[in-house]
Design an enzyme around this catalytic site. Structure first.
Site, short mmCIF file in Angstrom:
data_model
loop_
_atom_site.label_atom_id
_atom_site.label_comp_id
_atom_site.label_asym_id
_atom_site.label_seq_id
_atom_site.Cartn_x
_atom_site.Cartn_y
_atom_site.Cartn_z
N ARG A 24 -7.39 -2.54 -3.12
CA ARG A 24 -7.28 -4.00 -2.95
C ARG A 24 -8.28 -4.74 -3.82
O ARG A 24 -7.97 -5.80 -4.37
CB ARG A 24 -7.51 -4.35 -1.48
N GLY A 91 1.20 5.10 -2.45
CA GLY A 91 2.05 4.18 -1.70
C GLY A 91 1.44 2.79 -1.63
O GLY A 91 2.15 1.78 -1.70
N SER A 163 2.43 -2.01 9.71
CA SER A 163 2.16 -1.43 8.40
C SER A 163 1.26 -2.36 7.61
O SER A 163 1.64 -3.48 7.28
CB SER A 163 3.46 -1.19 7.62
N ASP A 312 -3.78 7.85 9.60
CA ASP A 312 -3.99 8.89 8.59
C ASP A 312 -4.80 10.07 9.15
O ASP A 312 -4.95 11.09 8.48
CB ASP A 312 -4.70 8.30 7.36
N LYS A 339 5.32 9.43 5.49
CA LYS A 339 4.07 9.39 4.71
C LYS A 339 4.25 10.29 3.47
O LYS A 339 5.36 10.59 3.08
CB LYS A 339 2.90 9.84 5.59
N ARG A 343 4.75 14.14 8.02
CA ARG A 343 3.51 14.72 8.55
C ARG A 343 3.63 15.26 9.96
O ARG A 343 2.75 16.01 10.38
CB ARG A 343 2.37 13.69 8.47
N ARG A 387 -3.72 14.83 2.82
CA ARG A 387 -4.25 14.91 4.19
C ARG A 387 -4.00 16.31 4.78
O ARG A 387 -4.76 16.79 5.59
CB ARG A 387 -3.66 13.84 5.09
#
Ligand code: S3P
Length: 428
Positions: A24, A91, A163, A312, A339, A343, A387
């Protein structure tokens, strides 16, 4: 890569800067009027995709270790690049950038790797179209085309699932929506880094528990920002230290934004011993040092409203549950299926061969835990998901026989030094 069992995790660690905030910060700095400086930038494959994308769009970006300088081009100053923008595995980039591009003159194509190209993109295309932008997906996925520069009108958009990426996309496009405010409403609150950074850059933002609004802006201020340590990168260490008896680990400068630390809250509820020191504010975000000691855990239930704050970390939660006395259940986590991998299934496939009793449901997991080390001895395939690579490493460390970890390199998507740091703290 072979992961041998460890007896304890001991020492001090500072994890790299937060990935969500690093993405960001680059995007907003590129739109600012003037030069920004980002310190503690979390350089990883994902955030370097964002650096490359904003560079291709005409902003100057210089990355020197964890310090990044960005020459902002102004709110409407990005230009059409010569070719497609490659989002790699990120993403966050593919979902946030179109919000900005809706406000720029030109035609922009966004592509991604195989995993990113399977992820749903209509969830951002629909609200952007409602704002008046022209956006095309490829059967609901990437590649994605944005034809920017059309007049945008404010919307109030209800997200069917929480989200932060979708919310952020809408808010960024809202900077260009005449009249304002543009509002995103969520069933449960997701991470709020975009709202915080927009405020830091001088945009007008209004926040309520489940909604955020932004007004159109004339200009954004350049950033002088220090990025806190990434809680999601701290989490594997937090778990390993909790599960290995005799551990004593200090994690310095970790972001503890409550929209991110659900895993900590859940682990503490299960009996984890984590002390917080030196609470402070860094870059508009709450930060602390955490001291972790080993503890015995009891099972718990993770409810749908808790899921966004530990999204996450749910793979790691499954391993915590495997070492906790009793049956743990997660519900309302169907988002995990879309994801970097599915996952729910990849976590089950990683942990079952190690002796963990885990089952998936359409929207979650059920784990029957025992307070002893999992057997281990099997193969964990990260299958391109960072992850899962880190989950496999912690699982190997806390197991009796260790694990063979395939595709360990995937960890570099968010945390290139993960294995070196783990090795420097693990006692064997
Ligand atoms: C992110 C938001 C989350 C998270 C992802 C990063 C972000 O996704 O899973 O790793 O930086 O905004 P959602 O959009 O599903 O909340």
């Amino acid at each position: 890569m072979r992961i041998e069992p460890a007896t304890a995790l001991r020492g001090d660690l500072a994890v790299p800067g937060d990935k969500s905030i690093s993405h960001r910060a680059l995007l907003l700095a590129a739109l600012a009027d003037g030069d920004s400086e980002i310190l503690g930038f979390g350089a990883s494959e994902d955030t370097l995709s964002t650096a490359a994308a904003v560079r291709a769009l005409g902003a100057e970006v210089v990355v020197e270790g964890d310090r990044v300088g960005v020459g902002g081009v102004g709110l409407r100053g990005l230009r059409e690049p010569a070719g497609p923008l490659d989002c790699g595995n990120a993403g966050t980039l593919m979902r946030l950038l179109p919000g900005l591009l809706a406000g720029q003159a030109g035609r922009f194509e966004l592509t991604g790797d195989e995993s990113l190209s399977r992820r749903p993109m209509e969830r951002i295309a629909e609200p952007l179209r409602a704002l008046g932008a022209r956006v095309e997906t490829t059967d609901g996925h990437g590649p994605l085309v944005v034809e920017g520069g059309r007049p945008l009108r404010p919307i109030r958009w209800e997200l069917p699932v929480a989200s932060a990426q979708v919310k952020s996309c809408i808010l960024l496009a809202g900077l260009y929506a005449d009249g304002g405010p543009t509002t995103a409403v969520e069933p449960y609150p997701s991470r709020d880094h975009t709202e915080r950074l927009l405020e830091t850059a001088g945009a007008r933002v209004r926040r309520k528990p489940r909604e955020a609004s932004v007004w159109p802006a004339e200009r954004l201020r350049p950033l002088r920002l220090e990025v806190p340590g990434d809680f999601s990168s701290a989490a594997p260490f937090l778990l390993a230290a909790t599960l290995l008896p005799g551990s004593e680990l200090r994690l310095h400068g970790v972001g503890i934004n409550p929209t991110r630390t659900g895993f900590l809250a859940v682990l503490e509820r299960m009996g984890a011993r984590v002390a917080h020191f030196n609470r402070r504010v860094v870059g508009g975000e709450p930060v602390a040092d955490l001291e972790v000691q080993a503890a015995e855990l009891v099972a718990t239930e993770v409810r749908p409203e808790e899921v966004p704050a530990l999204l996450d970390e749910l793979p790691l939660f499954a391993l915590a549950a495997a070492g906790a006395r009793g049956e743990s259940v997660v519900t309302g986590a169907q988002e995990l299926r879309v994801k970097e991998s599915d996952r729910l299934e990849t976590v089950k496939d990683a942990l079952r061969p190690l002796g963990v009793r885990i089952e998936t449901r359409h929207d979650g997991l059920r784990v029957r835990g025992v307070p002893s080390r999992p057997k281990g001895g099997g193969v964990v395939d990260a299958a391109g998901d960072h992850r899962i690579a880190m989950l496999g490493a912690v699982a190997g460390l806390v197991s009796r026989e260790g694990v063979e970890l395939r595709d360990a390199e995937s960890a570099a998507v968010s945390f290139p030094d993960f294995f070196a740091m783990l090795d420097s703290l693990a006692l064997r």
